[in-house]
Write an enzyme that holds these catalytic residues in place. Structure first.
Site, PDB file in Angstrom:
ATOM      1  N   HIS A 176      12.249  40.638  30.435  1.00 33.42           N
ATOM      2  CA  HIS A 176      13.407  41.394  30.922  1.00 33.42           C
ATOM      3  C   HIS A 176      14.409  40.430  31.577  1.00 33.42           C
ATOM      4  O   HIS A 176      14.086  39.781  32.578  1.00 33.42           O
ATOM      5  CB  HIS A 176      12.964  42.447  31.946  1.00 33.42           C
ATOM      6  CG  HIS A 176      14.120  43.039  32.710  1.00 33.42           C
ATOM      7  ND1 HIS A 176      15.161  43.690  32.084  1.00 33.42           N
ATOM      8  CD2 HIS A 176      14.409  43.045  34.030  1.00 33.42           C
ATOM      9  CE1 HIS A 176      16.038  44.087  33.002  1.00 33.42           C
ATOM     10  NE2 HIS A 176      15.610  43.704  34.196  1.00 33.42           N
ATOM     11  N   ASN A 220      22.463  43.305  32.260  1.00 34.95           N
ATOM     12  CA  ASN A 220      21.172  43.911  32.624  1.00 34.95           C
ATOM     13  C   ASN A 220      21.320  45.437  32.525  1.00 34.95           C
ATOM     14  O   ASN A 220      22.013  46.044  33.333  1.00 34.95           O
ATOM     15  CB  ASN A 220      20.805  43.478  34.050  1.00 34.95           C
ATOM     16  CG  ASN A 220      19.506  44.092  34.545  1.00 34.95           C
ATOM     17  OD1 ASN A 220      18.966  45.016  33.940  1.00 34.95           O
ATOM     18  ND2 ASN A 220      19.010  43.591  35.663  1.00 34.95           N
ATOM     19  N   CYS A 257      14.355  48.626  36.602  1.00 36.78           N
ATOM     20  CA  CYS A 257      14.217  47.674  35.496  1.00 36.78           C
ATOM     21  C   CYS A 257      12.815  47.586  34.921  1.00 36.78           C
ATOM     22  O   CYS A 257      12.614  46.917  33.922  1.00 36.78           O
ATOM     23  CB  CYS A 257      14.698  46.303  35.936  1.00 36.78           C
ATOM     24  SG  CYS A 257      16.434  46.348  36.353  1.00 36.78           S
ATOM     25  N   PHE A 285      25.140  44.495  35.862  1.00 36.03           N
ATOM     26  CA  PHE A 285      24.595  45.660  35.170  1.00 36.03           C
ATOM     27  C   PHE A 285      25.522  46.226  34.095  1.00 36.03           C
ATOM     28  O   PHE A 285      26.745  46.112  34.196  1.00 36.03           O
ATOM     29  CB  PHE A 285      24.220  46.748  36.175  1.00 36.03           C
ATOM     30  CG  PHE A 285      23.013  46.362  36.994  1.00 36.03           C
ATOM     31  CD1 PHE A 285      21.740  46.506  36.478  1.00 36.03           C
ATOM     32  CD2 PHE A 285      23.160  45.797  38.250  1.00 36.03           C
ATOM     33  CE1 PHE A 285      20.626  46.116  37.208  1.00 36.03           C
ATOM     34  CE2 PHE A 285      22.051  45.410  38.998  1.00 36.03           C
ATOM     35  CZ  PHE A 285      20.788  45.567  38.475  1.00 36.03           C
TER      36      PHE A 285
HETATM   37  C1  LIG Z   1      30.681  46.737  32.777  1.00 40.35           C
HETATM   38  C2  LIG Z   1      29.536  47.364  33.613  1.00 40.35           C
HETATM   39  C3  LIG Z   1      29.834  47.840  34.979  1.00 40.35           C
HETATM   40  C4  LIG Z   1      28.779  47.837  35.864  1.00 40.35           C
HETATM   41  C5  LIG Z   1      28.876  48.542  37.105  1.00 40.35           C
HETATM   42  C6  LIG Z   1      27.749  48.271  37.980  1.00 40.35           C
HETATM   43  C7  LIG Z   1      27.258  49.352  38.824  1.00 40.35           C
HETATM   44  C8  LIG Z   1      25.977  48.988  39.448  1.00 40.35           C
HETATM   45  C9  LIG Z   1      24.815  49.575  38.841  1.00 40.35           C
HETATM   46  C10 LIG Z   1      23.599  49.170  39.514  1.00 40.35           C
HETATM   47  C11 LIG Z   1      22.369  49.695  39.019  1.00 40.35           C
HETATM   48  C12 LIG Z   1      21.266  49.195  39.885  1.00 40.35           C
HETATM   49  C13 LIG Z   1      19.959  49.338  39.283  1.00 40.35           C
HETATM   50  C14 LIG Z   1      18.964  48.572  40.074  1.00 40.35           C
HETATM   51  C15 LIG Z   1      17.798  48.236  39.227  1.00 40.35           C
HETATM   52  C16 LIG Z   1      17.023  47.140  39.813  1.00 40.35           C
HETATM   53  C17 LIG Z   1      16.127  46.491  38.812  1.00 40.35           C
HETATM   54  C18 LIG Z   1      16.402  45.003  38.566  1.00 40.35           C
HETATM   55  O1  LIG Z   1      16.670  44.442  37.515  1.00 40.35           O
HETATM   56  S1  LIG Z   1      16.384  44.005  39.824  1.00 40.35           S
HETATM   57  C19 LIG Z   1      17.667  42.904  39.478  1.00 40.35           C
HETATM   58  C20 LIG Z   1      17.125  41.659  38.999  1.00 40.35           C
HETATM   59  N1  LIG Z   1      18.200  40.697  39.032  1.00 40.35           N
HETATM   60  C21 LIG Z   1      18.300  39.802  40.033  1.00 40.35           C
HETATM   61  O2  LIG Z   1      17.519  39.760  40.954  1.00 40.35           O
HETATM   62  C22 LIG Z   1      19.443  38.830  39.947  1.00 40.35           C
HETATM   63  C23 LIG Z   1      18.922  37.468  39.780  1.00 40.35           C
HETATM   64  N2  LIG Z   1      19.922  36.501  40.218  1.00 40.35           N
HETATM   65  C24 LIG Z   1      20.634  35.760  39.388  1.00 40.35           C
HETATM   66  O3  LIG Z   1      20.511  35.835  38.175  1.00 40.35           O
HETATM   67  C25 LIG Z   1      21.561  34.735  40.015  1.00 40.35           C
HETATM   68  O4  LIG Z   1      21.266  34.654  41.401  1.00 40.35           O
HETATM   69  C26 LIG Z   1      23.067  35.044  39.839  1.00 40.35           C
HETATM   70  C27 LIG Z   1      23.437  34.995  38.352  1.00 40.35           C
HETATM   71  C28 LIG Z   1      23.410  36.402  40.409  1.00 40.35           C
HETATM   72  C29 LIG Z   1      23.881  33.971  40.562  1.00 40.35           C
HETATM   73  O5  LIG Z   1      23.469  32.703  40.125  1.00 40.35           O
HETATM   74  P1  LIG Z   1      22.978  31.591  41.177  1.00 40.35           P
HETATM   75  O6  LIG Z   1      22.532  30.435  40.392  1.00 40.35           O
HETATM   76  O7  LIG Z   1      22.002  32.209  42.128  1.00 40.35           O
HETATM   77  O8  LIG Z   1      24.349  31.251  41.900  1.00 40.35           O
HETATM   78  P2  LIG Z   1      24.680  30.749  43.387  1.00 40.35           P
HETATM   79  O9  LIG Z   1      23.463  30.253  44.102  1.00 40.35           O
HETATM   80  O10 LIG Z   1      25.842  29.830  43.261  1.00 40.35           O
HETATM   81  O11 LIG Z   1      25.168  32.102  44.071  1.00 40.35           O
HETATM   82  C30 LIG Z   1      26.385  32.682  43.699  1.00 40.35           C
HETATM   83  C31 LIG Z   1      26.583  33.875  44.602  1.00 40.35           C
HETATM   84  O12 LIG Z   1      25.637  34.890  44.222  1.00 40.35           O
HETATM   85  C32 LIG Z   1      25.123  35.444  45.431  1.00 40.35           C
HETATM   86  N3  LIG Z   1      23.841  36.092  45.182  1.00 40.35           N
HETATM   87  C33 LIG Z   1      22.769  35.617  44.533  1.00 40.35           C
HETATM   88  N4  LIG Z   1      21.782  36.530  44.554  1.00 40.35           N
HETATM   89  C34 LIG Z   1      22.267  37.596  45.225  1.00 40.35           C
HETATM   90  C35 LIG Z   1      21.704  38.855  45.573  1.00 40.35           C
HETATM   91  N5  LIG Z   1      20.486  39.224  45.189  1.00 40.35           N
HETATM   92  N6  LIG Z   1      22.476  39.716  46.264  1.00 40.35           N
HETATM   93  C36 LIG Z   1      23.736  39.403  46.621  1.00 40.35           C
HETATM   94  N7  LIG Z   1      24.325  38.208  46.310  1.00 40.35           N
HETATM   95  C37 LIG Z   1      23.571  37.327  45.629  1.00 40.35           C
HETATM   96  C38 LIG Z   1      25.004  34.229  46.350  1.00 40.35           C
HETATM   97  O13 LIG Z   1      24.835  34.618  47.691  1.00 40.35           O
HETATM   98  C39 LIG Z   1      26.319  33.540  46.070  1.00 40.35           C
HETATM   99  O14 LIG Z   1      27.342  34.134  46.844  1.00 40.35           O
HETATM  100  P3  LIG Z   1      28.114  33.253  47.958  1.00 40.35           P
HETATM  101  O15 LIG Z   1      27.048  32.680  48.871  1.00 40.35           O
HETATM  102  O16 LIG Z   1      28.846  32.225  47.198  1.00 40.35           O
HETATM  103  O17 LIG Z   1      28.991  34.248  48.668  1.00 40.35           O
END
Ligand SMILES: CCCCCCCCCCCCCCCCCC(=O)SCCNC(=O)CCNC(=O)[C@H](O)C(C)(C)COP(=O)(O)OP(=O)(O)OC[C@H]1O[C@@H](n2cnc3c(N)ncnc32)[C@H](O)[C@@H]1OP(=O)(O)O
Length: 411
Positions: A323, A356, A183, A234
């Site tokens: 970003h 993203n 990213c 993503f």
């Molecule tokens: C149509 C397209 C198809 C797409 C196919 C996709 C294929 C994949 C492709 C991947 C490419 C990868 C490239 C990597 C590049 C990295 C560069 C970056 O941008 S770096 C990326 C930069 N982006 C970021 O770092 C994402 C930033 N995070 C956010 O924006 C928010 O945390 C949120 C929107 C994900 C959830 O909202 P929030 O208010 O936090 O909500 P809650 O607190 O209520 O939690 C809800 C659930 O979410 C869970 N959970 C949370 N975090 C993580 C995690 N890291 N890990 C795992 N789980 C996570 C949490 O545990 C909970 O689960 P549960 O306990 O209920 O079981």
């Protein structure tokens, strides 16, 4: 050989541009398949034959939605928590049916993924670049440098070489390939383009970022929350920017001047975001601490940048191109900087419409920002100074201070 030989200092001055690098054109593109966020959990678990993994589907749904109780009913507000309404993807059901191994990351599918990405990534970049070049107003053959960033390739000659052919660039174009920057690839490319444009008089640099998630798409798996997060966030897209100093009037019109650029690595965060090419495609890890870590480090980067420029800045007086790595990242940054509602509107809009798209996303945000600024010009004067920030593995923070010349009308 009539005149006296120039000094090295004079030669150096003659080689360098007089003014700052500026953005002279922006273009974006996406693949045709658009998936609504509301439909994606059903789609994803169906096409990966994983409908029995109900706990993982529930987790994906928890990332998508706030659960709000209204009148004692469970009232779900669509798309609110992820901040995403839709995303675009190159991978479709037909392609998946032809490559069933893609759903299982334990199977050796890398060759097939790279075959598809090697064609699709530069083609998507070419669509975005054609728009940027059209806006720039000069022929593609006058591009002197090309910087290409992607996480979706693993082959040489690479996507930069293919893009140069697709666009008919000059054989003397100087190419640089950035792989796996994730990213922060867009931010890094823009910074390198600034250096090239300012240090090579007359240089016109094409920055192209193109990402397709196909390289990292696989089915859900217990104990792999990163994949569920990836499936929530993503999307695919390409962005292109033409950068050059000393614009040639009236053809070239600077949209943003690049006043200062820096890169910062947050100590002891090497494991927070990672990406790795394996036999089954690209694996990745994204710590749930990323929003907090960014929130506690961005202000220092901004203070250092504006101190270096000698410009005193109030955060709410700037325009912002952050970003949108995820909704929580924008929320944290907005909170620590005390930004007014709407200051991150361009980032939130791009997140909502495209998800993203890794390094490409910040180019979409710049494009959206200049559209919003042009629309605003009828009313109050738009902000003069602004900031681009991008983040990725490292954890790396790219910061660039922009200055908007008073020539934004009609964009
Ligand atoms: C149509 C397209 C198809 C797409 C196919 C996709 C294929 C994949 C492709 C991947 C490419 C990868 C490239 C990597 C590049 C990295 C560069 C970056 O941008 S770096 C990326 C930069 N982006 C970021 O770092 C994402 C930033 N995070 C956010 O924006 C928010 O945390 C949120 C929107 C994900 C959830 O909202 P929030 O208010 O936090 O909500 P809650 O607190 O209520 O939690 C809800 C659930 O979410 C869970 N959970 C949370 N975090 C993580 C995690 N890291 N890990 C795992 N789980 C996570 C949490 O545990 C909970 O689960 P549960 O306990 O209920 O079981």
């Amino acid at each position: 050989m009539g005149s006296a030989p120039a000094t090295v200092g004079e030669i150096r001055r003659a080689q360098r541009a007089d003014g700052p690098a500026a953005v002279l054109g922006i273009g974006t593109a996406n693949p045709p398949t658009c998936v609504a966020q509301d439909d994606y959990p059903d789609y994803y678990f169906r096409v990966t034959n994983s409908e029995h993994l109900t706990d993982l589907k529930a987790k994906l749904t928890r990332i998508y939605y706030w659960n709000k109780r209204a009148h004692n009913e469970l009232h779900i507000i669509s798309g609110k928590k992820s901040g995403i309404k839709q995303r675009f993807m190159h991978l479709n059901e037909e392609l998946l049916a032809a490559n069933p191994d893609f759903t299982d990351r334990a199977l050796p599918s890398l060759d097939a993924r790279v075959d598809i990405a090697s064609a699709a990534v530069p083609e998507l970049a070419a669509s975005a670049a054609a728009k940027a070049i059209a806006e720039w107003g000069r022929p593609a053959t006058e591009i002197t440098h090309l910087i290409f960033s992607t996480y979706s390739g693993a082959r040489a000659p690479s996507a930069d070489r293919r893009l140069a052919s697709l666009l008919g660039l000059s054989p003397t174009v100087s190419r640089t390939m950035l792989n796996l920057h994730g990213c922060y690839g867009g931010g890094r490319s823009l910074q390198l383009a600034k250096e090239l444009a300012e240090n090579n008089r007359g240089a016109r640099v094409l920055v192209a970022c193109s990402e397709i998630t196909l390289i990292a798409f696989y089915g859900p798996e217990g104990g792999c929350p990163d994949n569920i997060l990836g499936q929530a966030l993503f999307g695919d897209g390409a962005g292109a920017v033409i950068i050059g100093a000393d614009p040639v009037s009236p053809v070239e019109r600077p949209l943003f001047e690049m006043a200062f650029a820096s890169q910062t690595t947050i100590p002891e965060t090497e494991d927070a975001i990672s990406m790795e090419i394996t036999k089954g495609g690209m694996e990745y890890h994204i710590s749930n601490q990323v929003p907090r870590l960014l929130g506690s480090n961005v202000e220092r980067c901004l203070i250092d940048a504006f101190d270096a420029l000698g410009v005193s800045a109030k955060w709410n007086d700037l325009f912002w191109a952050i970003h949108p790595g995820g909704r929580a990242i924008l929320d944290h940054i907005e909170g620590v900087l005390g930004l007014d509602d709407g200051k991150l509107a361009a980032s939130r809009h791009v997140l909502s419409q495209f998800g993203n798209m890794s390094g490409t996303t910040v180019i979409f945000v710049l494009d959206e920002l200049r559209r919003r600024r042009a629309a605003k010009q009828e009313g109050k004067a738009p902000e003069e100074w602004g900031v681009v920030m991008a983040f990725g593995p490292g954890i790396t923070i790219e910061t660039m201070v922009l200055h908007a010349p008073g020539s934004l009308e009609g964009n």
